[in-house]
Design a protein around this motif. Structure first.
Motif, mmCIF file in Angstrom:
data_model
loop_
_atom_site.group_PDB
_atom_site.id
_atom_site.type_symbol
_atom_site.label_atom_id
_atom_site.label_comp_id
_atom_site.label_asym_id
_atom_site.label_seq_id
_atom_site.Cartn_x
_atom_site.Cartn_y
_atom_site.Cartn_z
ATOM 1 N N GLY A 197 -3.220 10.483 -3.705
ATOM 2 C CA GLY A 197 -2.788 10.903 -2.379
ATOM 3 C C GLY A 197 -2.486 9.715 -1.476
ATOM 4 O O GLY A 197 -2.973 8.600 -1.698
ATOM 5 N N HIS A 198 -1.693 9.980 -0.442
ATOM 6 C CA HIS A 198 -1.248 8.896 0.440
ATOM 7 C C HIS A 198 -2.388 8.327 1.279
ATOM 8 O O HIS A 198 -2.356 7.154 1.665
ATOM 9 C CB HIS A 198 -0.119 9.391 1.343
ATOM 10 C CG HIS A 198 1.170 9.597 0.611
ATOM 11 N ND1 HIS A 198 2.038 8.572 0.323
ATOM 12 C CD2 HIS A 198 1.718 10.711 0.067
ATOM 13 C CE1 HIS A 198 3.085 9.036 -0.349
ATOM 14 N NE2 HIS A 198 2.907 10.340 -0.515
ATOM 15 N N GLN A 199 -3.376 9.143 1.576
ATOM 16 C CA GLN A 199 -4.494 8.627 2.360
ATOM 17 C C GLN A 199 -5.238 7.536 1.586
ATOM 18 O O GLN A 199 -5.576 6.480 2.136
ATOM 19 C CB GLN A 199 -5.454 9.755 2.718
ATOM 20 C CG GLN A 199 -6.584 9.305 3.641
ATOM 21 C CD GLN A 199 -7.413 10.473 4.129
ATOM 22 O OE1 GLN A 199 -7.101 11.630 3.873
ATOM 23 N NE2 GLN A 199 -8.492 10.175 4.840
ATOM 24 N N THR A 200 -5.447 7.790 0.292
ATOM 25 C CA THR A 200 -6.059 6.769 -0.557
ATOM 26 C C THR A 200 -5.149 5.555 -0.673
ATOM 27 O O THR A 200 -5.612 4.406 -0.637
ATOM 28 C CB THR A 200 -6.355 7.339 -1.952
ATOM 29 O OG1 THR A 200 -7.308 8.384 -1.834
ATOM 30 C CG2 THR A 200 -6.901 6.258 -2.889
ATOM 31 N N GLY A 201 -3.840 5.812 -0.813
ATOM 32 C CA GLY A 201 -2.884 4.707 -0.883
ATOM 33 C C GLY A 201 -2.946 3.825 0.346
ATOM 34 O O GLY A 201 -2.910 2.587 0.247
ATOM 35 N N ASP A 202 -3.068 4.445 1.526
ATOM 36 C CA ASP A 202 -3.187 3.671 2.765
ATOM 37 C C ASP A 202 -4.462 2.828 2.758
ATOM 38 O O ASP A 202 -4.456 1.664 3.173
ATOM 39 C CB ASP A 202 -3.196 4.609 3.974
ATOM 40 C CG ASP A 202 -1.837 5.211 4.259
ATOM 41 O OD1 ASP A 202 -0.847 4.754 3.650
ATOM 42 O OD2 ASP A 202 -1.758 6.146 5.073
ATOM 43 N N GLY A 203 -5.543 3.417 2.262
ATOM 44 C CA GLY A 203 -6.793 2.670 2.187
ATOM 45 C C GLY A 203 -6.684 1.484 1.248
ATOM 46 O O GLY A 203 -7.231 0.406 1.516
ATOM 47 N N VAL A 204 -5.970 1.668 0.135
ATOM 48 C CA VAL A 204 -5.752 0.573 -0.811
ATOM 49 C C VAL A 204 -4.994 -0.569 -0.138
ATOM 50 O O VAL A 204 -5.356 -1.747 -0.271
ATOM 51 C CB VAL A 204 -4.994 1.080 -2.052
ATOM 52 C CG1 VAL A 204 -4.478 -0.095 -2.887
ATOM 53 C CG2 VAL A 204 -5.890 1.970 -2.905
ATOM 54 N N LEU A 205 -3.943 -0.233 0.602
ATOM 55 C CA LEU A 205 -3.153 -1.273 1.266
ATOM 56 C C LEU A 205 -3.977 -2.038 2.291
ATOM 57 O O LEU A 205 -3.831 -3.258 2.434
ATOM 58 C CB LEU A 205 -1.923 -0.647 1.938
ATOM 59 C CG LEU A 205 -0.834 -0.129 0.995
ATOM 60 C CD1 LEU A 205 0.291 0.525 1.792
ATOM 61 C CD2 LEU A 205 -0.282 -1.245 0.124
ATOM 62 N N ARG A 206 -4.851 -1.326 3.011
ATOM 63 C CA ARG A 206 -5.706 -2.014 3.975
ATOM 64 C C ARG A 206 -6.612 -3.023 3.273
ATOM 65 O O ARG A 206 -6.794 -4.153 3.737
ATOM 66 C CB ARG A 206 -6.555 -0.995 4.746
ATOM 67 C CG ARG A 206 -5.852 -0.332 5.916
ATOM 68 C CD ARG A 206 -6.831 0.388 6.817
ATOM 69 N NE ARG A 206 -7.434 1.547 6.135
ATOM 70 C CZ ARG A 206 -6.934 2.776 6.182
ATOM 71 N NH1 ARG A 206 -5.824 3.009 6.881
ATOM 72 N NH2 ARG A 206 -7.533 3.765 5.558
ATOM 73 N N GLN A 207 -7.182 -2.602 2.155
ATOM 74 C CA GLN A 207 -8.090 -3.483 1.430
ATOM 75 C C GLN A 207 -7.348 -4.645 0.762
ATOM 76 O O GLN A 207 -7.849 -5.769 0.710
ATOM 77 C CB GLN A 207 -8.867 -2.670 0.386
ATOM 78 C CG GLN A 207 -9.823 -1.657 1.033
ATOM 79 C CD GLN A 207 -10.425 -0.704 0.017
ATOM 80 O OE1 GLN A 207 -11.367 -1.064 -0.675
ATOM 81 N NE2 GLN A 207 -9.886 0.504 -0.080
ATOM 82 N N VAL A 208 -6.138 -4.389 0.263
ATOM 83 C CA VAL A 208 -5.327 -5.458 -0.311
ATOM 84 C C VAL A 208 -5.013 -6.512 0.747
ATOM 85 O O VAL A 208 -5.140 -7.719 0.510
ATOM 86 C CB VAL A 208 -4.028 -4.893 -0.918
ATOM 87 C CG1 VAL A 208 -3.048 -6.022 -1.246
ATOM 88 C CG2 VAL A 208 -4.332 -4.091 -2.179
ATOM 89 N N ALA A 209 -4.603 -6.058 1.929
ATOM 90 C CA ALA A 209 -4.290 -6.990 3.014
ATOM 91 C C ALA A 209 -5.505 -7.836 3.369
ATOM 92 O O ALA A 209 -5.384 -9.051 3.604
ATOM 93 C CB ALA A 209 -3.802 -6.213 4.238
ATOM 94 N N GLN A 210 -6.690 -7.228 3.375
ATOM 95 C CA GLN A 210 -7.892 -7.975 3.713
ATOM 96 C C GLN A 210 -8.205 -9.027 2.667
ATOM 97 O O GLN A 210 -8.598 -10.157 2.991
ATOM 98 C CB GLN A 210 -9.079 -7.015 3.866
ATOM 99 C CG GLN A 210 -10.317 -7.679 4.448
ATOM 100 C CD GLN A 210 -10.042 -8.274 5.826
ATOM 101 O OE1 GLN A 210 -9.573 -7.597 6.729
ATOM 102 N NE2 GLN A 210 -10.311 -9.576 5.978
ATOM 103 N N VAL A 211 -8.018 -8.673 1.386
ATOM 104 C CA VAL A 211 -8.238 -9.642 0.313
ATOM 105 C C VAL A 211 -7.301 -10.836 0.485
ATOM 106 O O VAL A 211 -7.716 -12.000 0.352
ATOM 107 C CB VAL A 211 -8.032 -8.989 -1.074
ATOM 108 C CG1 VAL A 211 -7.974 -10.049 -2.171
ATOM 109 C CG2 VAL A 211 -9.141 -7.994 -1.369
ATOM 110 N N ILE A 212 -6.022 -10.555 0.780
ATOM 111 C CA ILE A 212 -5.061 -11.650 0.967
ATOM 112 C C ILE A 212 -5.486 -12.543 2.120
ATOM 113 O O ILE A 212 -5.534 -13.773 1.997
ATOM 114 C CB ILE A 212 -3.649 -11.086 1.227
ATOM 115 C CG1 ILE A 212 -3.159 -10.296 0.009
ATOM 116 C CG2 ILE A 212 -2.674 -12.219 1.545
ATOM 117 C CD1 ILE A 212 -1.892 -9.508 0.271
#
Length: 443
Positions: free
Chosen positions: A331-346
Motif C-alpha cells: 500500500g501507498h501508506q507503507t511506501g510513504d513510510g519507506v521513503l521517509r526512512q530511506v531519506a533519513q538513512v541518506i
C-alpha cells in the motif's frame, strides 16, 4: 508574412555564402568571445567548445535556410531553448549579441566580395540575414531574461528557506563544530603537532559548512564578511605563527590571539543567527529532503564554486529498487513510510555541507561538495549497505528489506548542470540494468 521572389533569391545567395564561408564565420565568432574573460571561463571546456562550433554552424544554416523564423514555430522554439541554455550556464547575453554582430559583419563582407553578385542582390541578402539573426537574438534574449529571473527567484527562495530551519539547533551545531576544531588544535599543539602542521579551519566541517551553507543563509552581509575575514586570518596568520616553534614568545602571543579570534568567530556566528527569520518552507513534506525546485540554484552555485576554486564535486542519483512492488503489495501508506526512512538513512550518512534532494517519486539526488569520485563511491557504498542492512518499519509485524541502485557523476568542468545530472542518470540506468543494488560511475 509572404515570401517574395527577392527573398528566395537572397536565401539561395546566403546559403551559398554559408556553405563556402560558414566555418570562417564560426571561427570569428569564437575568436571574439575568447577575448572576453567571462566567455573564456565556459568556452575553455573542451566539450563545450567542440560541440558549440558545430552547433553554431548548424544554427546558422537553419536560420538562413528555406524556413522563415518569423513564421516557423520550430525555429522560434529552438531560439528559446538556446536562450534558456545560455541562462543556465550563465553565458552573458551581451556576448551573444556581440557574436551576432560579428556574424552579420562577416556575411556582409563576403556578400560584397562575391564578384558575380549585383549590389542590390547583396543588399537584399544582407537585409534578410539581419532580420533573421536579430529575430533569433530577440527570442533568445526573451528566454534568457525569463529563465535568469526565475533562477534568481529560486536563489532567493533557497536563501529564505535556509533560514527557515531550526535556527537554534543549527546555531548550536555549528558552534560545537567550531569549538571541536579549536580543542583539536589545542591538543595538537600539546602533542607537538605544530612541527608537522596544524589542520586549517577551512578544511574542517565548520569550514565546509561556512562555504556551502552559510553563504546562502547570510548572503554577503557585513557581519558575514567579518566572519570570513577572521577565519582567513586564523588560517593565514595565526596558525603559521603557532607552527613556528623557534619563537616561543611569539607563539604564546599567537595562541592568545587564536583564542580571541575563535571567540570572535563564535560571537559573529551568534549575531548572524539572531538575524534569521522563518520565512519559507522548502523541504519535501514527506521525506524532509530538499525540494527539487531548489536544485538549479544550489547545483548551479556549487558548479560555479568548483570551477572557480578548482575543487572536486560529485553527485549521486539513487533509486529505491522495485518500489512499485512495495506500493502494490503493502500500500501507498507503507511506501510513504519507506521513503521517509530511506531519506533519513541518506541524510545520516552525508555531511552538513552536502545537499540531499528528493529528485522524483523514489529517486534521491545527493550533491557532495568538495568530494572526488573515489570518496563519492565510498559515501554511496556506505548508504547502499545501510539501506540493505536496515529492516524498515511497515507499521505491522512484518519488517521490510529494501535495496537501492546508485549512479555517480563527477563534475569535469562543464558549466551546464544538466550535463552532470544526465551523466549520473546514465550511470543509474546502468546500475539498474546490471541487476540493481549496485553502484555505477559515469565515464
Amino acid at each position: 508574412m509572404t515570401e517574395t521572389v527577392t527573398d528566395r533569391a537572397s536565401i539561395r545567395l546566403l546559403r551559398d555564402i554559408v556553405a563556402e564561408h560558414g566555418t570562417v564565420l564560426v571561427a570569428r565568432f569564437y575568436d571574439v568571445l575568447l577575448q572576453d574573460a567571462e566567455a573564456r571561463s565556459f568556452l575553455s571546456h573542451s566539450v563545450v567548445h567542440d560541440r558549440l562550433s558545430a552547433s553554431l554552424l548548424k544554427w546558422l544554416i537553419a536560420l538562413l535556410g528555406e524556413d522563415d523564423i518569423r513564421m516557423s514555430d520550430e525555429l522560434r522554439g529552438q531560439q528559446k531553448t538556446i536562450g534558456e541554455v545560455h541562462a543556465r550556464i550563465k553565458v552573458p547575453i551581451h556576448l551573444v549579441m556581440e557574436g551576432a554582430i560579428v556574424i552579420k559583419e562577416g556575411l556582409a563582407e563576403f556578400l560584397v566580395a562575391a564578384g558575380d553578385v549585383e549590389a542590390s542582390s547583396a543588399m537584399g541578402a544582407a537585409r534578410l540575414a539581419n532580420v533573421r539573426i536579430d529575430t533569433a537574438i530577440m527570442l533568445m534574449s526573451q528566454a534568457y531574461v525569463n529563465d535568469a529571473t526565475a533562477r534568481a527567484r529560486l536563489d532567493e527562495a533557497y536563501r529564505l528557506f535556509s533560514i527557515d530551519q531550526d535556527v537554534a539547533t543549527e546555531r548550536e551545531a555549528q558552534r560545537a563544530s567550531l569549538m571541536e576544531w579549536s580543542q583539536k588544535t589545542l591538543f595538537g599543539l600539546l602533542r607537538g603537532q605544530a612541527q608537522v602542521g596544524l589542520d586549517r579551519l577551512a578544511h574542517s566541517p565548520f569550514g565546509l559548512w561556512l562555504r556551502h551553507r552559510a553563504e546562502f543563509m547570510f548572503e554577503k552581509s557585513g557581519r558575514f564578511q567579518e566572519l570570513l575575514a577572521e577565519t582567513h586570518r586564523i588560517d593565514g596568520t595565526l596558525l603559521p605563527q603557532l607552527e613556528d616553534m623557534g619563537q616561543h614568545n611569539r607563539q604564546a602571543a599567537a595562541l592568545t590571539d587564536l583564542q580571541a579570534a575563535v571567540d570572535r568567530v563564535a560571537y559573529l556566528l551568534g549575531e548572524l543567527f539572531q538575524t534569521l527569520t522563518a520565512l519559507e518552507n522548502g523541504r519535501d513534506p514527506l521525506t524532509r529532503a530538499l525540494n527539487r525546485r531548489f536544485l538549479p540554484a544550489i547545483l548551479g552555485r556549487e558548479i560555479s564554486f568548483a570551477n572557480q576554486s578548482k575543487t572536486p564535486l560529485c553527485i549521486i542519483l539513487l533509486d529505491v529498487d522495485h518500489f512499485k512492488a512495495i506500493n502494490d503489495r503493502h500500500g501507498h501508506q507503507t511506501g510513504d513510510g519507506v521513503l521517509r526512512q530511506v531519506a533519513q538513512v541518506i541524510m545520516d550518512h552525508v555531511r552538513p555541507s552536502d545537499f540531499v534532494f528528493r529528485y522524483g517519486g523514489e529517486e534521491f539526488l545527493v550533491v557532495l561538495t568538495e568530494t572526488g569520485v573515489g570518496d563519492a563511491q565510498i559515501v554511496a557504498e556506505r548508504i547502499r549497505l545501510a539501506l540493505e542492512g536496515t529492516k524498515l518499519d511497515t507499521g505491522t509485524s512484518e519488517a521490510l528489506a529494501i535495496t537501492a541502485s546508485f549512479g555517480i557523476a563527477a563534475h569535469g568542468g562543464h558549466p551546464d548542470q544538466q550535463y552532470l545530472i544526465k551523466a549520473a542518470d546514465r550511470a543509474l540506468y546502468a546500475a539498474k540494468s546490471a541487476g540493481r543494488n549496485r553502484i555505477e560511475i559515469a565515464t
